[in-house]
Design a protein around this motif. Structure first.
Motif, PDB file in Angstrom:
ATOM      1  N   ASP A 215       0.842  -1.189   0.000  1.00  7.35           N
ATOM      2  CA  ASP A 215       0.000   0.000   0.000  1.00  7.35           C
ATOM      3  C   ASP A 215       0.881   1.243   0.000  1.00  7.35           C
ATOM      4  N   VAL A 216       0.293   2.392  -0.332  1.00  3.58           N
ATOM      5  CA  VAL A 216       1.055   3.625  -0.417  1.00  3.58           C
ATOM      6  C   VAL A 216       0.290   4.745   0.273  1.00  3.58           C
ATOM      7  N   SER A 217       1.033   5.731   0.738  1.00  2.00           N
ATOM      8  CA  SER A 217       0.483   6.993   1.225  1.00  2.00           C
ATOM      9  C   SER A 217       1.474   8.078   0.827  1.00  2.00           C
ATOM     10  N   LEU A 218       1.131   9.321   1.115  1.00  2.00           N
ATOM     11  CA  LEU A 218       2.048  10.395   0.757  1.00  2.00           C
ATOM     12  C   LEU A 218       3.375  10.249   1.489  1.00  2.00           C
ATOM     13  N   GLY A 219       3.333   9.718   2.706  1.00  2.00           N
ATOM     14  CA  GLY A 219       4.569   9.519   3.454  1.00  2.00           C
ATOM     15  C   GLY A 219       5.469   8.473   2.820  1.00  2.00           C
ATOM     16  N   THR A 220       4.902   7.367   2.360  1.00  2.00           N
ATOM     17  CA  THR A 220       5.725   6.332   1.722  1.00  2.00           C
ATOM     18  C   THR A 220       6.302   6.828   0.397  1.00  2.00           C
ATOM     19  N   LEU A 221       5.541   7.627  -0.357  1.00  3.51           N
ATOM     20  CA  LEU A 221       6.065   8.172  -1.606  1.00  3.51           C
ATOM     21  C   LEU A 221       7.199   9.160  -1.342  1.00  3.51           C
ATOM     22  N   LEU A 222       7.072   9.942  -0.283  1.00  2.41           N
ATOM     23  CA  LEU A 222       8.166  10.852   0.063  1.00  2.41           C
ATOM     24  C   LEU A 222       9.410  10.074   0.445  1.00  2.41           C
ATOM     25  N   ALA A 223       9.226   8.993   1.180  1.00  2.00           N
ATOM     26  CA  ALA A 223      10.372   8.179   1.564  1.00  2.00           C
ATOM     27  C   ALA A 223      11.043   7.551   0.350  1.00  2.00           C
ATOM     28  N   ASP A 224      10.249   7.096  -0.609  1.00  2.00           N
ATOM     29  CA  ASP A 224      10.810   6.469  -1.801  1.00  2.00           C
ATOM     30  C   ASP A 224      11.469   7.478  -2.732  1.00  2.00           C
ATOM     31  N   GLY A 225      10.944   8.706  -2.778  1.00  2.00           N
ATOM     32  CA  GLY A 225      11.448   9.683  -3.729  1.00  2.00           C
ATOM     33  C   GLY A 225      12.506  10.622  -3.209  1.00  2.00           C
ATOM     34  N   THR A 226      12.752  10.624  -1.898  1.00  3.66           N
ATOM     35  CA  THR A 226      13.721  11.573  -1.334  1.00  3.66           C
ATOM     36  C   THR A 226      15.122  11.335  -1.869  1.00  3.66           C
ATOM     37  N   SER A 227      15.548  10.094  -1.910  1.00  8.42           N
ATOM     38  CA  SER A 227      16.921   9.795  -2.313  1.00  8.42           C
ATOM     39  C   SER A 227      17.192  10.118  -3.775  1.00  8.42           C
ATOM     40  N   SER A 228      16.140  10.156  -4.593  1.00  7.36           N
ATOM     41  CA  SER A 228      16.333  10.411  -6.021  1.00  7.36           C
ATOM     42  C   SER A 228      15.636  11.691  -6.474  1.00  7.36           C
ATOM     43  N   ALA A 229      15.417  12.635  -5.534  1.00  6.97           N
ATOM     44  CA  ALA A 229      14.656  13.844  -5.853  1.00  6.97           C
ATOM     45  C   ALA A 229      15.335  14.688  -6.914  1.00  6.97           C
ATOM     46  N   THR A 230      16.667  14.717  -6.921  1.00 12.27           N
ATOM     47  CA  THR A 230      17.377  15.544  -7.906  1.00 12.27           C
ATOM     48  C   THR A 230      17.534  14.848  -9.251  1.00 12.27           C
ATOM     49  N   VAL A 231      17.467  13.533  -9.253  1.00 16.71           N
ATOM     50  CA  VAL A 231      17.645  12.771 -10.490  1.00 16.71           C
ATOM     51  C   VAL A 231      16.296  12.466 -11.141  1.00 16.71           C
ATOM     52  N   PHE A 232      15.323  12.044 -10.329  1.00 18.51           N
ATOM     53  CA  PHE A 232      13.973  11.741 -10.802  1.00 18.51           C
ATOM     54  C   PHE A 232      12.979  12.613 -10.037  1.00 18.51           C
ATOM     55  N   PRO A 233      12.890  13.893 -10.354  1.00 16.22           N
ATOM     56  CA  PRO A 233      12.028  14.795  -9.565  1.00 16.22           C
ATOM     57  C   PRO A 233      10.550  14.434  -9.635  1.00 16.22           C
ATOM     58  N   TRP A 234      10.108  13.732 -10.681  1.00 12.75           N
ATOM     59  CA  TRP A 234       8.696  13.375 -10.781  1.00 12.75           C
ATOM     60  C   TRP A 234       8.291  12.328  -9.744  1.00 12.75           C
ATOM     61  N   LEU A 235       9.264  11.708  -9.085  1.00  8.13           N
ATOM     62  CA  LEU A 235       8.952  10.782  -8.002  1.00  8.13           C
ATOM     63  C   LEU A 235       8.750  11.493  -6.672  1.00  8.13           C
ATOM     64  N   PHE A 236       9.235  12.732  -6.566  1.00  9.59           N
ATOM     65  CA  PHE A 236       9.222  13.452  -5.294  1.00  9.59           C
ATOM     66  C   PHE A 236       8.282  14.651  -5.295  1.00  9.59           C
ATOM     67  N   LEU A 237       8.255  15.412  -6.383  1.00  6.78           N
ATOM     68  CA  LEU A 237       7.498  16.658  -6.403  1.00  6.78           C
ATOM     69  C   LEU A 237       5.980  16.459  -6.329  1.00  6.78           C
ATOM     70  N   PRO A 238       5.373  15.504  -7.036  1.00  9.20           N
ATOM     71  CA  PRO A 238       3.910  15.348  -6.923  1.00  9.20           C
ATOM     72  C   PRO A 238       3.422  15.064  -5.506  1.00  9.20           C
ATOM     73  N   PRO A 239       4.004  14.103  -4.764  1.00  6.05           N
ATOM     74  CA  PRO A 239       3.506  13.899  -3.396  1.00  6.05           C
ATOM     75  C   PRO A 239       3.775  15.087  -2.483  1.00  6.05           C
ATOM     76  N   VAL A 240       4.906  15.762  -2.671  1.00  4.45           N
ATOM     77  CA  VAL A 240       5.178  16.954  -1.866  1.00  4.45           C
ATOM     78  C   VAL A 240       4.145  18.035  -2.135  1.00  4.45           C
ATOM     79  N   GLY A 241       3.866  18.278  -3.418  1.00  2.00           N
ATOM     80  CA  GLY A 241       2.888  19.299  -3.777  1.00  2.00           C
ATOM     81  C   GLY A 241       1.502  18.992  -3.241  1.00  2.00           C
ATOM     82  N   LEU A 242       1.073  17.734  -3.351  1.00  4.03           N
ATOM     83  CA  LEU A 242      -0.249  17.376  -2.852  1.00  4.03           C
ATOM     84  C   LEU A 242      -0.316  17.463  -1.333  1.00  4.03           C
TER      85      LEU A 242
END
Length: 267
Positions: A215-242
């Protein structure tokens, strides 16, 4: 229309809720589906918010996470406020040992850091339901004390004394005469508790104590996307924005319910 802040918050909250539930029907991808031809791809016509390294559509996954966080926030706020309303009103009206028991219990819960309690209880509070129950049990003490204080000031009102003299039981007086006069307090508190619950759930899920894979929530997406925020910003910016928009909506709606706008503006 005169209560601009309240209207803006409720409108934004309604739009986010509509996006969480109706948005997935705008795409053919499900949040569990995998596109074996697109692993970690940037946003495109096929995948509007790109894909995860596992090939899952980021648009569908993000809306699923938004829905999960929104539901947990609303459930926690409703549960915590309801528990606080009943216990605080009964303790404030009855006084004596129920009042002392409430103060002792809330003081005990407030002593321990909530995150520590959540971390210790995380093995049994698994999934969204367990996280919601855990957060409901952690967020009610402060509200219960506020309801207790308001009830102690209302229990000497004439209509309460009249009901008592007519032999009405305590639970009926609390239900019919005390809680209806605390609706504005409880409604504003429930709205603000929603934001607190969303932040708490996101934090717990970020550190692996809340919602967990698959399962996923905004917290799990932030955890998954933090390490690659500068390389794959589309994994981090949408959950942060929402998450920012969701907290902004709840804050605007909650502060708009705290009192008359004219008094707040003069203050």
């Amino acid at each position: 229309m005169r209560h601009g802040r309240r209207l803006a918050g409720l409108t934004l909250l309604a739009l986010l809720g509509a996006a969480a539930y109706a948005g997935p029907y705008l795409t053919r991808w499900s949040w569990t589906g995998v596109d074996v031809t697109a692993f970690g791809e940037p946003p495109s016509v096929t995948h509007w918010l790109g894909t995860t390294p596992a090939g899952r559509d980021m648009y569908a996954v993000t809306l699923r996470a938004l829905r999960r966080s929104l539901v947990i926030g609303l459930v926690v706020a409703s549960g915590a406020t309801s528990l606080a309303a009943v216990t605080g009103a009964m303790a404030g009206y009855l006084g004596g040992w129920p009042d002392r028991l409430l103060l002792w219990g809330t003081d005990l819960l407030l002593i321990f850091p909530p995150f520590l309690i959540a971390a210790v209880a995380s093995p049994v509070a698994v999934g969204a339901a367990g996280t919601a129950l855990l957060l409901s049990g952690l967020l009610w003490p402060v509200t219960a004390r506020a309801v207790r204080a308001a009830t102690r000031s209302l229990r000497e009102e004439g209509y309460v004394l009249a009901a008592r003299q007519l032999g009405a039981p305590a639970w009926m007086i609390v239900r019919r005469h005390l809680l209806p006069n605390l609706v504005s307090l409880l409604l504003a508190d429930a709205t603000l508790n929603t934001g607190t619950a969303i932040v708490a759930e996101s934090g717990l899920s970020y550190f692996g104590f809340g919602v967990r894979p698959p399962d996923v929530s905004l917290g799990t997406l932030l955890a998954d996307g933090t390490s690659s925020a500068t390389v794959f910003p589309w994994l981090f910016l949408p959950p942060v924005g929402l998450l920012i928009l969701l907290l902004l909506a709840v804050d605007l709606a909650g502060t708009g319910l705290l009192g008359p706008p004219s008094l707040r503006e003069r203050g």
